[in-house]
Design an enzyme around this catalytic site. Structure first.
Site, PDB file in Angstrom:
ATOM      1  N   GLU A 437     -27.111 112.729  89.887  1.00  0.00           N
ATOM      2  CA  GLU A 437     -26.299 112.086  88.828  1.00  0.00           C
ATOM      3  C   GLU A 437     -24.787 112.505  88.786  1.00  0.00           C
ATOM      4  OE1 GLU A 437     -27.680 109.986  87.307  1.00  0.00           O
ATOM      5  OE2 GLU A 437     -29.523 110.545  87.666  1.00  0.00           O
ATOM      6  N   GLY A 438     -24.262 112.696  89.875  1.00  0.00           N
ATOM      7  CA  GLY A 438     -22.873 112.894  90.086  1.00  0.00           C
ATOM      8  C   GLY A 438     -22.872 114.487  90.367  1.00  0.00           C
TER       9      GLY A 438
END
Length: 585
Positions: A437-438
């Site tokens: 998620e980043g």
């Protein structure tokens, strides 16, 4: 050997006292049906489900992992039955619109439930982890017919969504993706390409899987400006299998009960979500929700590590302690939690867990206010603050999940390194949250470059105003005066830091990227100072016999004396970042 009990009393403290959420609900048309008693009933039931159903499957899921045969994925024993129990309990519908079959409860309660799911069984919770984000994405951007056709299935739990971004050559840089979408005469699109690291891309928990896929239209501009979002179901309405299949699963360091899949799209039928070439804007609705949930994974790991380390330290006797609690007789060997080194570790675990919980629940409460507050100005401020808090929560919470699991393992000594004591699984499971998620490095860049420098500090100033308001309130309470004064000083440190960063950025364009890795934890530590200052202050209103009154003040004192000084290291790091980094040969 694994122990998990939902920390219900602290959850109640945060919801009812730290946030004063029931008062906010009573003045909000969306939640006026909800009171403190009903909210805690929901939390208690979720805690029971986590303790009785999910926690016993945690170690088994780690040992068995997922099995892949002929394109099908079999999850560990008990996972599918647990999902059916979750669905029958109505949990997927918790924070969804009642018009779509949801219960209409606040995202604050959703956050509390998610913390418990991740603490008790991270791998299992991965299957539903992005469901609410997908629901929000489709609700905001999908055509009406798609909402009517697919949202009820997500709300009921009859189908589960995936988020298909990553490709072999395109990880964090989604602008490099090659997956193609060809329009057809029927208004559909033919999706072709490969994706990898897709959580829950194939499994046996429910009938259908809905893939949200980023792909390029034939006339798309290059880079991230040419990405569109498509909905691709595993099965079509006539029951036929769509042109999407899993061609393998990853063998991983942790969360082994979560199927991490490689997916092939071979002319699969899909439908455009949102405007052409605007897929990232639509997907970010989903990703921002997912990033908050990933932060809650870190909180769940800290809480589980704290509970198990504290229990072990009470039971394990080693050596004589230099000092003992008043009235405790001397013995040949004392519990580990009498020894100063272990007391320090355990206090850090408790202070971190309870501090992160206050901040994480606050962010969820702000999401509720951003959507449902009666005044437009209040909604705007809440939206601004959640944007600022999201990268901090994702990055700092997940780093603490790993670091505190490592500290907890140290309490167990050699036993912590063997599989009979599941703290080693917690350590392995927690590590991935710092990546997906980043990555946390990307979150740090997002915070400083986009969220702070990007709006010239407007959101940060809004946040600092709230923190200073709390510092003033705490300073007026005799037992909290020193905490309030310390928080005021740290607010000034943070404000000066970003102003100096802004000045230096005009002279050295790379400087903010070098400084970002220290600026984010500096923000997080000041936020934790705020969390503990407020906790100590509001706890003084509890009855004198309530053990939380003294415990909150004691733990706040520990945080300010032992943990907050880490902010000085990050301030020094911002200064060191003025020195350019050498290029490696």
């Amino acid at each position: 050997m694994w122990h998990y009990q939902a920390p219900l009393r602290d959850m109640q403290f945060v919801i009812e006292h730290w946030l004063q959420a029931p008062q906010a609900w009573s003045g909000n048309a969306a939640f006026e049906f909800l009171d403190a008693a009903l909210a805690m009933q929901v939390v208690e039931q979720a805690g029971q489900f986590s303790h009785e159903v999910l926690a016993p499957l945690n170690a088994r899921g780690d040992r068995q992992g997922c099995r892949f045969e002929a394109g099908c994925v079999q999850t560990p024993d008990g996972f599918a039955a647990a999902w059916q129990a979750y669905v029958e309990g109505g949990w997927p519908a918790l924070a969804c619109d009642p018009q779509l079959g949801g219960q209409g409860l606040p995202q604050l309660l959703e956050a509390a439930v998610q913390e418990m799911l991740y603490a008790s069984n991270h791998a299992w919770a991965m299957y539903s982890g992005i469901a609410h984000g997908a629901y929000l994405c489709l609700k905001a951007h999908a055509p009406q017919w798609i909402q009517q056709r697919y949202l009820p299935g997500i709300v009921s739990g009859q189908c589960l969504p995936t988020m298909c971004l990553t490709e072999p050559q395109a990880g964090s840089d989604v602008g490099l993706l090659r997956c193609r979408a060809e329009p057809t005469a029927e208004g559909r699109y033919r999706i072709s390409g490969s994706k990898l690291f897709i959580s829950g891309g194939e499994h046996d928990l429910c009938e259908d899987i809905l893939h949200l896929v980023l792909a390029r239209l034939p006339d798309a501009p290059p880079g991230s400006r040419g990405i569109s979002l498509f909905l691709v179901p595993r099965r079509l309405d006539d029951g036929a299998h769509n042109g999407v299949r899993c061609d393998g699963i990853e063998h991983k360091m942790g969360i082994k009960g979560s199927a991490t899949c490689s997916m092939l799209f071979e002319g699969a039928s899909g439908w455009l979500i949102g405007a052409p070439n605007q897929g990232l804007a639509a997907m970010f609705v989903m990703m921002n929700s997912a990033r908050l949930h990933v932060g809650l994974q870190g909180l769940g790991h800290v809480e589980a590590a704290w509970q198990n380390a504290a229990q072990y330290a009470r039971e394990r006797r080693q050596m004589r302690a230099v000092q003992r609690p008043v009235g405790e007789p001397a013995s040949a060997a004392d519990p580990l939690h009498y020894h100063p080194a272990m007391r320090r570790t355990l206090l850090e675990l408790r202070a971190t867990s309870e501090g992160l919980r206050a901040l994480g629940y606050w962010a969820a409460h702000l999401l509720d206010q951003a959507e449902h507050a009666s005044e437009p100005a209040e909604r705007a401020i809440a939206h601004q603050l959640t944007g600022l808090l999201t990268p901090i929560i994702k990055a700092y919470f997940t780093e603490q999940g790993f670091q505190q699991a490592s500290r907890a393992l140290q309490v167990f000594g050699g036993y912590g390194y063997v599989s009979e004591f599941a703290i080693e699984q917690t350590l392995r499971d927690s590590r991935i949250a710092m990546i997906y998620e980043g990555t946390n490095e990307i979150q740090a860049n997002d915070l400083l470059l986009r969220k702070v420098l990007g709006d010239r500090g407007a959101a940060l100033q809004q946040l600092l105003a709230l923190l200073r308001e709390e510092a003033t309130a705490a300073s007026a309470v005799a037992v909290c005066t020193a905490l309030g004064q310390a928080l005021q000083q740290r607010c000034q440190d943070l404000e000066s830091a970003w102003q100096q960063i802004a000045e230096q950025a005009t002279l050295d364009a790379e400087y903010p990227y070098r400084a970002a890795g220290d600026f984010l934890p500096l923000c997080a530590l000041v936020l934790l100072a705020f969390a503990w200052c407020r906790a100590a202050r509001v706890a003084q209103a509890l009855p004198e016999h309530d053990e939380r009154r003294a415990a909150k003040l004691e733990t706040a004192g520990f945080f300010f004396a032992w943990l907050l000084p880490q902010a000085d290291r990050h301030l020094a790091g911002l200064h060191s970042a003025r020195q350019p980094l050498a290029f490696l040969s």
